[in-house]
Design an enzyme around this catalytic site. Structure first.
Site, PDB file in Angstrom:
ATOM      1  CE  LYS B 119      -7.608  -7.582   0.389  1.00 16.48           C
ATOM      2  NZ  LYS B 119      -7.633  -6.738   0.739  1.00 16.48           N
ATOM      3  CD  GLU B 203     -18.767  -8.246   3.444  1.00 13.82           C
ATOM      4  OE1 GLU B 203     -18.152  -8.712   2.345  1.00 13.82           O
ATOM      5  OE2 GLU B 203     -17.628  -7.610   3.778  1.00 13.82           O
ATOM      6  CG  HIS B 238      -7.342   0.926   5.856  1.00 10.16           C
ATOM      7  ND1 HIS B 238      -8.432   0.347   6.417  1.00 10.16           N
ATOM      8  CD2 HIS B 238      -8.386   1.658   5.178  1.00 10.16           C
ATOM      9  CE1 HIS B 238      -9.450   1.154   6.599  1.00 10.16           C
ATOM     10  NE2 HIS B 238      -9.540   1.462   4.448  1.00 10.16           N
ATOM     11  NE  ARG B 295       3.526  -9.341   3.576  1.00 11.90           N
ATOM     12  CZ  ARG B 295       2.427  -9.053   4.690  1.00 11.90           C
ATOM     13  NH1 ARG B 295       3.516  -8.493   5.667  1.00 11.90           N
ATOM     14  NH2 ARG B 295       1.462  -8.486   4.637  1.00 11.90           N
TER      15      ARG B 295
END
Lengths: 167, 507
Positions: B119, B203, B238, B295
């Site tokens: 990430k 953030e 999620h 993918r």
């Protein structure tokens, strides 16, 4: 002719079923509903009640019937009406109403959020099981008092195993 | 460089293995299945041309064992391996192992998988490629007054996050400057106790984000195209449950900007094959890079339905070393497609997996319906793997038509033996906010705070089921009585049979 009481954990219905000239009729609250039930396969039926067509599935692998109707299922207990009345008067609860908490899948008990003697509400999370790489809340199937907790933290359990018994 | 591909091993199971086998057959390629012990009779085995055992039960013993899969691929002379999604699909080590054994891995290079799988590295790559990211403090906070200025610049609400964090620990949403200092201290001490590292950073908090992603396809000749967006805002834990294309809020201009951003990170990283660039979109339609999935996605069918391209076929083309069969100008989204994931789960009990035998199983069909499933009637849903039964996709000229068709198809779908998310999907399809296209990743909590109640049976439905139980019980008892009466009249057939054979002896 047969008079029966059908019940779930929190609801019940009284029906009379009879056959007249080859036509089956089910009576509820005094009104007759013509019925046609045809078996399609092992556990699958086509049911027409009052001209309304339903596809019904049945799982009879426990004390009662788990009925699949459309995309939902519910467990029912079917009893002779008189027998149900006598049992009720004698204070005997039937099996669907007792509804123990059983493991819905094999897994590991990672959290116990209740104690013996606790009053719990329906759908209150009472256990956490780890299965299929996920933590799953196990919720109380009814409002009631917990009689005993049959598992301990860290126990691995099989599907269908009794986890909690209600008083 | 052209690669010959005549046989593909599909290193997966369930609906995606079936989908890939169909893609192989569309290209005249032999499809090879692999299977765990419980999957011996699974649909993906039956639909494939060849099938080899992985000898074991759990994913860790079977579908995740790289050496076993490579061994089978070599012994059956497969030219390529398609990993599907999940399992080994984003495993750079496996892609490398394939290359080492001269087997084509259908996906990007191991280096790209590794880079985009991390990430932080992916975030750096996105910044370099000029993608918009959620505004954040450049480093961890040390000085509170300075941090306050930074938070003010980012704009409230802000999110304080643990640098070493994860799982929501050491995370705080701060709505204004007054509560900043207290929240910062709490987050830092929580991070310290959870990770032994009290560093936190700020953030921008996106309050009601939509999850919108761009499908990309890239070949080895430097062509990179995007196939428009998919909106996947409806999520539980999620995890996406309902997806659609196009998104109700994406305009032609926004689509171009998001598409260009997706293409630029693909170009910057040397991406090859099918991939998905995920973004969060805020209420003012600003979009922020989230991550790249290297993918084929679960929800790829909605893109196929609106663009008309077969993504597995394109993946195979790219793996063969051919150019993509289309250019950016050829990509036109026609109509609308929605996908509902049908899981063997009890949504009312918090989406708990339900395993068991599909006593009755009948899929919907008719106009505008596509279904990608991994099971057939009579199959058992094993407890060991993901409980996804099928993906139901409906299409229409308009979103409204696609929704109406979805409701019709969900009502037509018969699954007896296990509980499924069909009632949940119906609930969403009939929800006013969903119909109006008002979505966010908080949709389920916002719209159905008491999901179990929203999912409960209607009175009429329950009464019909109760009647069915009474009638079936009546029929079974009258049958038992009838059989008993018949026996009383004619005597037991066993006794009769015994007598006949007894007589034979005398004769």
């Amino acid at each position: 002719m047969k008079k029966v009481q059908v019940s779930t954990a929190d609801k019940s219905w009284d029906f009379v079923i009879r056959e007249e000239d080859g036509q089956m009729l089910i009576t509820q609250n005094g009104s007759d509903h013509p019925v046609d039930l045809i078996r399609l396969g092992q556990s699958r039926y086509s049911l027409i009640i009052d001209g309304h067509s339903h596809e019904i599935g049945v799982d009879g692998s426990f004390d009662g019937y788990r009925i699949f109707n459309g995309s939902r299922s519910e467990k029912f207990l079917v009893e002779d009406f008189e027998l149900a009345r006598i049992k009720k008067e004698a204070g005997i609860e039937d099996t669907v109403k007792q509804l123990n908490v059983i493991a819905p899948m094999p897994g590991l008990i990672i959290q116990i959020n209740c104690s013996e003697g606790d009053e719990v509400a329906q759908n209150q999370p009472i256990l956490v099981m780890e299965a299929m790489k996920m933590e799953n809340d196990i919720k109380s199937p009814k409002t009631g008092t917990i009689k005993s907790i049959a598992v301990a933290l860290g126990d691995s359990v099989d599907k269908g195993q009794v986890l909690i018994e209600f008083a | 460089m052209m690669n010959e591909i005549n046989k593909i091993l599909i290193a997966n199971r369930g609906e995606i293995a079936v989908r890939v086998a169909r893609g192989c057959h569309n290209c005249g390629i032999t499809a090879v299945a692999v299977y765990s012990d419980p999957d011996r009779t699974a649909f993906h085995v039956r639909v494939s041309d060849e099938a080899y055992p992985l000898d074991g039960i759990t994913s860790a013993e079977t579908y995740l064992v790289q050496e076993k899969i490579i061994e089978i691929a070599k012994s059956c002379k497969a030219d390529a391996i398609h990993p599907g999604y999940g399992f080994l699909a984003e495993n750079a080590g496996f892609a490398r192992l394939c290359a080492k054994n001269n087997i084509i891995f259908i996906g990007p290079s191991p280096e790209v998988i590794k880079l985009l799988g991390d990430k932080l590295e992916a975030r750096v790559a996105a910044i370099k490629a000029g993608l918009p990211l959620a505004p954040a403090s450049t480093q961890d906070i040390e000085d509170i007054p300075k941090a306050k200025i930074e938070a003010g610049n980012i704009g409230y609400p802000v999110l304080i996050k643990a640098a070493a964090g994860g799982g929501g620990k050491g995370m705080r949403i701060v709505n204004d400057e007054d509560s900043f200092e207290a929240a910062l201290k709490m987050a830092a001490s929580e991070a310290k106790s959870a990770f032994g590292d009290g560093r936190v950073y700020i953030e921008k908090y996106i309050a009601r984000p939509r999850h919108i992603e761009i499908q990309i396809m890239a070949d080895t000749h430097g062509n990179v195209v995007h196939l428009g967006e998919r909106e996947c805002s409806i999520q539980r834990r999620h995890q996406k449950v309902i997806e659609e294309s196009p998104s109700a809020v994406v305009t032609q201009d926004l689509r171009k900007r998001m598409g260009d951003a997706a293409i630029s990170i693909a170009r910057a990283t040397g991406y090859v094959g099918a991939g998905t660039v995920e973004f969060l979109v805020d209420e003012d339609l600003n979009f922020y890079f989230l991550e790249v999935n290297t993918r084929l996605q679960v929800e790829h069918p909605v893109t196929e339905m609106v663009t008309g391209f077969d993504l597995v076929k394109e993946q195979i083309r790219v793996a063969r070393g051919h150019k993509l069969s289309f250019t950016q100008e050829d990509v036109v989204q026609r109509g609308h497609a929605i996908e509902c994931r049908i899981y063997a789960e009890d949504a009312a009990a918090g989406f708990v997996p339900c395993t068991g035998k599909l006593a009755a199983y009948q899929e919907p069909a008719g106009p505008g319906v596509r279904i990608d499933s991994g099971f057939l009637a009579g199959d058992t849903i094993p407890v060991y793997y993901d409980p996804l039964i099928a993906k139901l996709v409906t299409t229409g000229r308009t979103r409204e038509t696609a929704i109406k068709r979805m409701i019709r198809a969900l009502n037509e779908y018969i699954v007896h033996g296990v509980d499924t998310t069909i009632p949940f999907n119906l609930l969403v399809m009939e929800n006013e906010s969903f119909v109006s296209g008002i979505l966010s990743t908080h949709f389920i909590e916002d719209e159905f705070p008491e999901l179990a109640d929203s999912l409960s049976h209607s009175e009429e439905e329950l009464e019909i089921s109760a009647m069915a139980a009474a009638i079936i019980d009546y029929k079974q008892h009258s049958k038992i009585t009838a059989t008993a009466n018949k026996r009383a009249e004619t005597g037991s057939p066993w006794k009769l049979s015994g007598r006949v054979s007894g007589l034979r002896k005398v004769w």
